[in-house]
Design a protein around this motif. Structure first.
Motif, short mmCIF file in Angstrom:
data_model
loop_
_atom_site.label_atom_id
_atom_site.label_comp_id
_atom_site.label_asym_id
_atom_site.label_seq_id
_atom_site.Cartn_x
_atom_site.Cartn_y
_atom_site.Cartn_z
N SER A 1 21.02 -9.15 11.47
CA SER A 1 22.11 -10.10 11.23
C SER A 1 23.32 -9.37 10.65
O SER A 1 23.21 -8.70 9.64
N ALA A 2 24.47 -9.54 11.27
CA ALA A 2 25.69 -8.92 10.77
C ALA A 2 26.06 -9.48 9.40
O ALA A 2 26.59 -8.78 8.55
N GLU A 3 25.75 -10.76 9.16
CA GLU A 3 26.07 -11.39 7.87
C GLU A 3 25.22 -10.81 6.73
O GLU A 3 25.58 -10.92 5.57
N ASP A 4 24.08 -10.24 7.06
CA ASP A 4 23.18 -9.70 6.05
C ASP A 4 23.26 -8.19 5.93
O ASP A 4 22.41 -7.58 5.31
N ALA A 5 24.26 -7.59 6.52
CA ALA A 5 24.43 -6.14 6.41
C ALA A 5 25.23 -5.84 5.15
O ALA A 5 26.28 -6.43 4.92
N LYS A 6 24.70 -4.95 4.31
CA LYS A 6 25.36 -4.57 3.07
C LYS A 6 25.24 -3.06 2.89
O LYS A 6 24.27 -2.46 3.31
N ILE A 7 26.24 -2.50 2.25
CA ILE A 7 26.15 -1.11 1.80
C ILE A 7 26.21 -1.18 0.29
O ILE A 7 27.18 -1.69 -0.29
N LEU A 8 25.16 -0.70 -0.35
CA LEU A 8 25.09 -0.71 -1.81
C LEU A 8 25.30 0.70 -2.33
O LEU A 8 24.88 1.67 -1.69
N THR A 9 25.92 0.79 -3.48
CA THR A 9 26.16 2.09 -4.11
C THR A 9 25.92 1.97 -5.61
O THR A 9 26.12 0.91 -6.19
N GLN A 10 25.47 3.07 -6.19
CA GLN A 10 25.39 3.11 -7.66
C GLN A 10 26.75 3.53 -8.14
O GLN A 10 27.28 4.54 -7.70
N TRP A 11 27.33 2.75 -9.04
CA TRP A 11 28.73 2.89 -9.36
C TRP A 11 28.92 2.91 -10.88
O TRP A 11 28.79 1.89 -11.53
N GLY A 12 29.18 4.06 -11.42
CA GLY A 12 29.49 4.20 -12.83
C GLY A 12 28.44 3.64 -13.78
O GLY A 12 27.28 3.54 -13.44
N TRP B 1 22.87 -1.35 -8.57
CA TRP B 1 23.59 -1.11 -7.33
C TRP B 1 24.65 -2.19 -7.15
O TRP B 1 24.44 -3.35 -7.51
N TYR B 2 25.78 -1.80 -6.56
CA TYR B 2 26.88 -2.72 -6.28
C TYR B 2 27.17 -2.70 -4.79
O TYR B 2 27.03 -1.67 -4.14
N ASP C 1 22.49 9.62 1.01
CA ASP C 1 23.14 10.17 -0.18
C ASP C 1 23.04 9.17 -1.33
O ASP C 1 21.96 8.82 -1.75
N ASP C 2 24.18 8.67 -1.80
CA ASP C 2 24.17 7.73 -2.93
C ASP C 2 24.36 6.29 -2.46
O ASP C 2 24.75 5.43 -3.23
N GLN C 3 24.08 6.03 -1.20
CA GLN C 3 24.24 4.70 -0.64
C GLN C 3 22.93 4.17 -0.09
O GLN C 3 22.09 4.92 0.39
N MET C 4 22.80 2.85 -0.17
CA MET C 4 21.67 2.15 0.42
C MET C 4 22.24 1.21 1.49
O MET C 4 23.03 0.33 1.19
N ASN C 5 21.88 1.45 2.74
CA ASN C 5 22.31 0.60 3.85
C ASN C 5 21.23 -0.45 4.09
O ASN C 5 20.08 -0.11 4.38
N VAL C 6 21.61 -1.71 3.97
CA VAL C 6 20.66 -2.82 4.03
C VAL C 6 21.04 -3.73 5.19
O VAL C 6 22.20 -4.14 5.30
N ASP D 1 0.81 -1.22 0.00
CA ASP D 1 0.00 0.00 0.00
C ASP D 1 0.84 1.27 0.00
O ASP D 1 0.33 2.36 0.20
N ILE D 2 2.16 1.14 -0.23
CA ILE D 2 3.06 2.29 -0.26
C ILE D 2 3.75 2.32 -1.62
O ILE D 2 4.26 1.31 -2.09
N VAL D 3 3.75 3.49 -2.25
CA VAL D 3 4.43 3.63 -3.53
C VAL D 3 5.92 3.41 -3.32
O VAL D 3 6.52 3.98 -2.40
N PHE D 4 6.51 2.58 -4.17
CA PHE D 4 7.93 2.25 -4.03
C PHE D 4 8.75 3.46 -4.48
O PHE D 4 8.56 3.97 -5.57
N PRO D 5 9.68 3.92 -3.65
CA PRO D 5 10.48 5.12 -3.98
C PRO D 5 11.33 4.92 -5.24
O PRO D 5 12.01 3.91 -5.38
N SER D 6 11.31 5.88 -6.12
CA SER D 6 12.04 5.77 -7.39
C SER D 6 13.56 5.81 -7.20
O SER D 6 14.30 5.35 -8.06
N GLU D 7 14.05 6.34 -6.07
CA GLU D 7 15.49 6.40 -5.87
C GLU D 7 16.14 5.01 -5.75
O GLU D 7 17.34 4.86 -5.83
N TYR D 8 15.34 3.98 -5.56
CA TYR D 8 15.87 2.61 -5.51
C TYR D 8 16.17 2.07 -6.90
O TYR D 8 17.00 1.18 -7.05
N LEU D 9 15.49 2.55 -7.91
CA LEU D 9 15.62 1.99 -9.25
C LEU D 9 17.03 2.17 -9.79
O LEU D 9 17.70 3.15 -9.52
N GLY D 10 17.49 1.19 -10.55
CA GLY D 10 18.82 1.24 -11.15
C GLY D 10 19.69 0.08 -10.71
O GLY D 10 19.22 -0.87 -10.08
#
Length: 180
Positions: A167-178, A52-53, A130-135, A41-50
């Protein structure tokens, strides 16, 4: 007699090694639920699209694995998790995702879409900076059985602020890269 004892020890060592290997292979899977935190029921934010590494610990980027977020509809997206195999070919697993808010915290409900889908949702806390997604994936150490999405939601709301809830094993930092 000594040969039999050595064979028995080798067999025991093999079993222990297999158990340890299995434990390492099974790490990295977040909490699984048979239902999402909330409905779509929530519009998915467009900043996620693209594309990510994942960043490595040295501020570099892992270029053998990428995540492509692409639009499905206003409320959902597809996530293609892609990894290079030994033949330098991309292997892809596709998930369907939607957003849930628990208070101010944003969670993504992730469900596999392939034919082997087991009908479970993986739950991740996601913060954009900013340009990072913390998961961060919710820990698999939760043993409580939930009757419905409301009871799961209340549980997450109660413990989402605690570091060990993730979970520490499931922690990721994603970035859009080039343009890769």
């Amino acid at each position: 007699m000594k040969i039999f004892t050595l064979q028995r020890k080798a067999l025991s060592f093999s079993k222990i090694s297999l158990l340890i290997l299995s434990m390492f292979l099974l790490q990295g899977c977040p909490y699984e639920s048979t239902f999402p935190l909330t409905g779509k029921d929530i519009v998915f934010p467009s900043e996620y699209l693209g594309t990510w590494y994942e960043k490595d610990g040295n501020e570099g980027v892992l270029d053998y694995k990428k995540y492509i977020f692409r639009e499905l509809d206003d409320m959902s997206i597809y996530l293609d998790e892609m990894e290079l195999n030994d033949n330098d070919e991309w292997e892809t697993t596709t998930y369907e995702c939607h957003i849930s808010y628990v208070g101010e915290s944003r969670f993504v409900n992730v469900k596999t879409t392939d034919k082997t889908s087991d009908g479970v949702y993986y739950l991740y806390n996601v913060e954009m900076e900013d340009d990072q997604m913390n998961v961060r994936g919710i820990t698999t150490n939760i043993t409580k059985e939930f009757e419905n999405a409301d009871s799961l939601y209340q549980y997450v709301e109660k413990y989402k602020h605690l570091d060990f809830f993730y979970s520490a094993e499931d922690a990721k930092i994603l970035t859009q890269w080039g343009d890769h």
